[in-house]
Design a protein around this motif. Structure first.
Motif, PDB file in Angstrom:
ATOM      1  N   TYR A 189      79.535 -66.750 -78.979  1.00 13.74           N
ATOM      2  CA  TYR A 189      79.049 -66.236 -77.425  1.00 13.74           C
ATOM      3  C   TYR A 189      80.743 -65.397 -76.983  1.00 13.74           C
ATOM      4  O   TYR A 189      81.432 -65.651 -77.102  1.00 13.74           O
ATOM      5  N   GLN A 190      80.035 -64.149 -76.755  1.00 14.59           N
ATOM      6  CA  GLN A 190      81.385 -63.265 -75.836  1.00 14.59           C
ATOM      7  C   GLN A 190      80.750 -62.869 -74.417  1.00 14.59           C
ATOM      8  O   GLN A 190      79.571 -62.603 -74.058  1.00 14.59           O
ATOM      9  N   SER A 191      81.720 -63.070 -73.048  1.00 12.38           N
ATOM     10  CA  SER A 191      80.939 -62.647 -72.128  1.00 12.38           C
ATOM     11  C   SER A 191      80.890 -61.131 -72.004  1.00 12.38           C
ATOM     12  O   SER A 191      81.598 -60.869 -72.561  1.00 12.38           O
ATOM     13  N   PRO A 192      80.090 -60.177 -70.775  1.00 14.32           N
ATOM     14  CA  PRO A 192      80.222 -59.732 -70.878  1.00 14.32           C
ATOM     15  C   PRO A 192      81.277 -58.391 -71.219  1.00 14.32           C
ATOM     16  O   PRO A 192      81.304 -57.130 -71.843  1.00 14.32           O
ATOM     17  N   ASP A 193      81.438 -58.869 -70.679  1.00 11.38           N
ATOM     18  CA  ASP A 193      83.959 -58.472 -70.079  1.00 11.38           C
ATOM     19  C   ASP A 193      83.777 -58.217 -71.842  1.00 11.38           C
ATOM     20  O   ASP A 193      85.116 -56.972 -71.764  1.00 11.38           O
ATOM     21  N   GLU A 194      84.249 -59.221 -72.427  1.00 15.02           N
ATOM     22  CA  GLU A 194      84.642 -59.670 -73.897  1.00 15.02           C
ATOM     23  C   GLU A 194      83.674 -58.361 -74.755  1.00 15.02           C
ATOM     24  O   GLU A 194      84.398 -57.392 -75.654  1.00 15.02           O
TER      25      GLU A 194
END
Length: 119
Positions: A18-23
């Protein structure tokens, strides 16, 4: 030939990779195109098929679901299709292209997601 089902979704918090929307650089992305490689082991040939969308659809993915034709749904976007001549041995694979944001309001350059070969 190949009959296949593909499920597409953004990973959710807590899932491996998983990556956050920012990442990742976007909150949503829209399916734009596909490229399939259909290998025939009998003739040692490969057919390449390129096109827009998948079976006429362009879903917008967001964490937890997708939007298609203005209607939001929970879970993975899923579609089924078929390709290739019947009874042939080989493999089928390719990649799917996405646009961060949407086709109407892109928020970055398009990117491709590789799909492993189906045998």
């Amino acid at each position: 030939g190949y009959i296949y089902c593909i499920r597409i979704r953004l990973l959710r918090p807590g899932e491996d990779g998983y990556q956050s929307p920012d990442e990742r650089g976007f909150e949503t992305c829209q399916l734009q195109s596909r490229h399939w490689r259909i290998k025939n082991d009998d003739t040692q040939t490969t057919d390449n098929v390129d096109g827009q969308g998948v079976i006429g659809m362009y879903p917008i993915l967001h964490e937890g679901g997708y939007t298609l034709s203005g209607q939001s749904s929970i879970g993975a976007f899923q579609y089924q299709s078929c390709t290739g001549p019947k009874g042939k041995r080989g493999s089928f694979g390719g990649r799917i292209g996405f646009v961060p944001g949407s086709l109407h309001t892109p928020l970055g350059p398009p990117f491709m997601v590789d799909l492993g070969d189906f045998l």
